[in-house]
Motif scaffolding. Structure first.
Motif, PDB file in Angstrom:
ATOM      1  N   ARG A  94       0.224   9.696  -5.415  1.00 13.26           N
ATOM      2  CA  ARG A  94       1.077  10.888  -5.415  1.00 13.26           C
ATOM      3  C   ARG A  94       2.499  10.556  -5.830  1.00 13.26           C
ATOM      4  O   ARG A  94       3.217  11.411  -6.337  1.00 13.26           O
ATOM      5  N   GLN A  95       2.916   9.328  -5.598  1.00 13.32           N
ATOM      6  CA  GLN A  95       4.241   8.886  -6.020  1.00 13.32           C
ATOM      7  C   GLN A  95       4.252   8.410  -7.471  1.00 13.32           C
ATOM      8  O   GLN A  95       5.296   8.049  -8.001  1.00 13.32           O
ATOM      9  N   GLY A  96       3.066   8.393  -8.099  1.00 10.83           N
ATOM     10  CA  GLY A  96       2.980   7.956  -9.491  1.00 10.83           C
ATOM     11  C   GLY A  96       2.839   6.466  -9.660  1.00 10.83           C
ATOM     12  O   GLY A  96       2.957   5.957 -10.773  1.00 10.83           O
ATOM     13  N   ASP A  97       2.570   5.752  -8.576  1.00  7.83           N
ATOM     14  CA  ASP A  97       2.469   4.291  -8.631  1.00  7.83           C
ATOM     15  C   ASP A  97       0.997   3.884  -8.637  1.00  7.83           C
ATOM     16  O   ASP A  97       0.451   3.457  -7.621  1.00  7.83           O
ATOM     17  N   ARG A  98       0.350   3.999  -9.781  1.00  2.00           N
ATOM     18  CA  ARG A  98      -1.068   3.666  -9.872  1.00  2.00           C
ATOM     19  C   ARG A  98      -1.326   2.170  -9.663  1.00  2.00           C
ATOM     20  O   ARG A  98      -2.300   1.799  -8.993  1.00  2.00           O
ATOM     21  N   PRO A  99      -0.517   1.264 -10.236  1.00  2.00           N
ATOM     22  CA  PRO A  99      -0.773  -0.169 -10.003  1.00  2.00           C
ATOM     23  C   PRO A  99      -0.757  -0.541  -8.522  1.00  2.00           C
ATOM     24  O   PRO A  99      -1.601  -1.307  -8.059  1.00  2.00           O
ATOM     25  N   ARG A 100       0.197   0.003  -7.778  1.00  2.00           N
ATOM     26  CA  ARG A 100       0.258  -0.346  -6.358  1.00  2.00           C
ATOM     27  C   ARG A 100      -0.917   0.264  -5.592  1.00  2.00           C
ATOM     28  O   ARG A 100      -1.387  -0.304  -4.606  1.00  2.00           O
ATOM     29  N   SER A 101      -1.394   1.422  -6.050  1.00  2.00           N
ATOM     30  CA  SER A 101      -2.574   2.012  -5.434  1.00  2.00           C
ATOM     31  C   SER A 101      -3.778   1.085  -5.577  1.00  2.00           C
ATOM     32  O   SER A 101      -4.552   0.887  -4.627  1.00  2.00           O
ATOM     33  N   VAL A 102      -3.922   0.501  -6.760  1.00  2.00           N
ATOM     34  CA  VAL A 102      -5.016  -0.459  -6.981  1.00  2.00           C
ATOM     35  C   VAL A 102      -4.829  -1.679  -6.083  1.00  2.00           C
ATOM     36  O   VAL A 102      -5.800  -2.213  -5.533  1.00  2.00           O
ATOM     37  N   MET A 103      -3.583  -2.104  -5.926  1.00  2.00           N
ATOM     38  CA  MET A 103      -3.315  -3.274  -5.086  1.00  2.00           C
ATOM     39  C   MET A 103      -3.679  -3.007  -3.631  1.00  2.00           C
ATOM     40  O   MET A 103      -4.118  -3.914  -2.915  1.00  2.00           O
ATOM     41  N   VAL A 104      -3.506  -1.766  -3.193  1.00  2.00           N
ATOM     42  CA  VAL A 104      -3.898  -1.423  -1.820  1.00  2.00           C
ATOM     43  C   VAL A 104      -5.399  -1.600  -1.637  1.00  2.00           C
ATOM     44  O   VAL A 104      -5.864  -2.201  -0.660  1.00  2.00           O
ATOM     45  N   TRP A 105      -6.180  -1.089  -2.603  1.00  2.00           N
ATOM     46  CA  TRP A 105      -7.635  -1.240  -2.522  1.00  2.00           C
ATOM     47  C   TRP A 105      -8.033  -2.712  -2.608  1.00  2.00           C
ATOM     48  O   TRP A 105      -8.963  -3.156  -1.918  1.00  2.00           O
ATOM     49  N   GLN A 106      -7.341  -3.458  -3.449  1.00  2.00           N
ATOM     50  CA  GLN A 106      -7.657  -4.883  -3.573  1.00  2.00           C
ATOM     51  C   GLN A 106      -7.395  -5.611  -2.251  1.00  2.00           C
ATOM     52  O   GLN A 106      -8.206  -6.439  -1.818  1.00  2.00           O
ATOM     53  N   GLY A 107      -6.282  -5.306  -1.640  1.00  2.00           N
ATOM     54  CA  GLY A 107      -6.000  -5.907  -0.344  1.00  2.00           C
ATOM     55  C   GLY A 107      -7.007  -5.480   0.719  1.00  2.00           C
ATOM     56  O   GLY A 107      -7.339  -6.256   1.610  1.00  2.00           O
ATOM     57  N   ALA A 108      -7.514  -4.260   0.584  1.00  2.00           N
ATOM     58  CA  ALA A 108      -8.477  -3.751   1.555  1.00  2.00           C
ATOM     59  C   ALA A 108      -9.784  -4.529   1.505  1.00  2.00           C
ATOM     60  O   ALA A 108     -10.325  -4.923   2.543  1.00  2.00           O
ATOM     61  N   VAL A 109     -10.303  -4.752   0.295  1.00  2.00           N
ATOM     62  CA  VAL A 109     -11.591  -5.456   0.191  1.00  2.00           C
ATOM     63  C   VAL A 109     -11.446  -6.929   0.564  1.00  2.00           C
ATOM     64  O   VAL A 109     -12.417  -7.559   0.989  1.00  2.00           O
ATOM     65  N   ARG A 110     -10.257  -7.470   0.405  1.00  2.00           N
ATOM     66  CA  ARG A 110     -10.026  -8.849   0.863  1.00  2.00           C
ATOM     67  C   ARG A 110      -9.984  -8.904   2.379  1.00  2.00           C
ATOM     68  O   ARG A 110     -10.456  -9.876   2.981  1.00  2.00           O
ATOM     69  N   GLN A 111      -9.421  -7.874   2.990  1.00  2.00           N
ATOM     70  CA  GLN A 111      -9.314  -7.838   4.444  1.00  2.00           C
ATOM     71  C   GLN A 111     -10.655  -7.545   5.103  1.00  2.00           C
ATOM     72  O   GLN A 111     -11.001  -8.148   6.128  1.00  2.00           O
TER      73      GLN A 111
END
Length: 218
Positions: A94-111
């Protein structure tokens, strides 16, 4: 404006010293701090530059609330890792930060590497990030989700959605059929899957009719 703000800070500091009854013999200490701040601003700052409003570099991205509601209904909303990470990733979009959105998912699957919902979300985010194309990374994420939860309707539905967005309509149909077959009869999202599958089927039939019969091979 910078100098005016510095002067205001100095004035407020002086008033605070008076109100707090700070010993006059020690006034040289805060005075020195203010002078050092002024010197630093004069050296590093740019007081002569005109002010201008700051605009965000990224433009907000519209998030499909219907799909979010379906995702929450399929995988659960409260008390799950998936919902917490998904909510954060949606906020980044929603803030327009698609790369960081992907990074959130990446961190999630690592966790939480054994959560099918997280791998499903990661696959969808990667596909969108790559221009709605099924990149090898996105394919790997979806394959992992399908492996972890072979009897859950979520992974095949969102995998089919990613294929539809990549214009791979014929490949998406069997995955939506599988998602519908795995969905409980009383599930709140069953009708939505059935409607999307019907529309996809109609589109494929219309495309086949417009294409016409294929010539027989010799």
């Amino acid at each position: 404006m910078g100098w005016l703000m510095l002067a205001a800070v100095a004035l407020l500091a002086g008033l605070a010293l008076v109100l707090l009854r700070y010993p006059r013999k020690l006034w040289s200490v805060p005075a020195t701090a203010i002078m050092l701040g002024a010197a630093g601003y004069a050296w590093q700052g740019s007081p002569g530059l005109p002010g201008h409003p700051i605009e965000a570099d990224a433009k907000p991205i519209k998030v499909d609330q219907e799909l979010i509601d379906m995702r929450d209904a399929m995988f659960g909303k409260y008390g799950t890792y998936a919902w917490s990470y998904a909510n954060l990733a949606d906020g980044m979009l929603r803030q327009g930060d698609r790369p960081r959105s992907v990074m959130v998912w990446q961190g999630a699957v690592r966790q939480v590497p054994n959560d099918a919902a997280l791998w499903t979300g990661f696959g969808g985010a990667l596909a969108e990030y790559d221009g709605n194309q099924m990149s090898p990374a996105a394919q790997f994420a979806f394959d992992k989700a399908l492996e972890l939860a072979p009897q859950h309707p979520g992974p095949p539905f969102f995998y089919g959605l990613a294929l539809v967005r990549a214009n791979r309509f014929a490949e998406a149909k069997p995955w939506w059929e599988k998602a519908l077959a795995l969905t409980p009869e009383k599930a709140s999202y069953r009708q939505q899957i059935a409607t999307r599958l019907l529309m996809l089927d109609m589109f494929l039939q219309d495309a086949a009719q417009r294409q016409g019969p294929q010539p027989a091979r010799p």
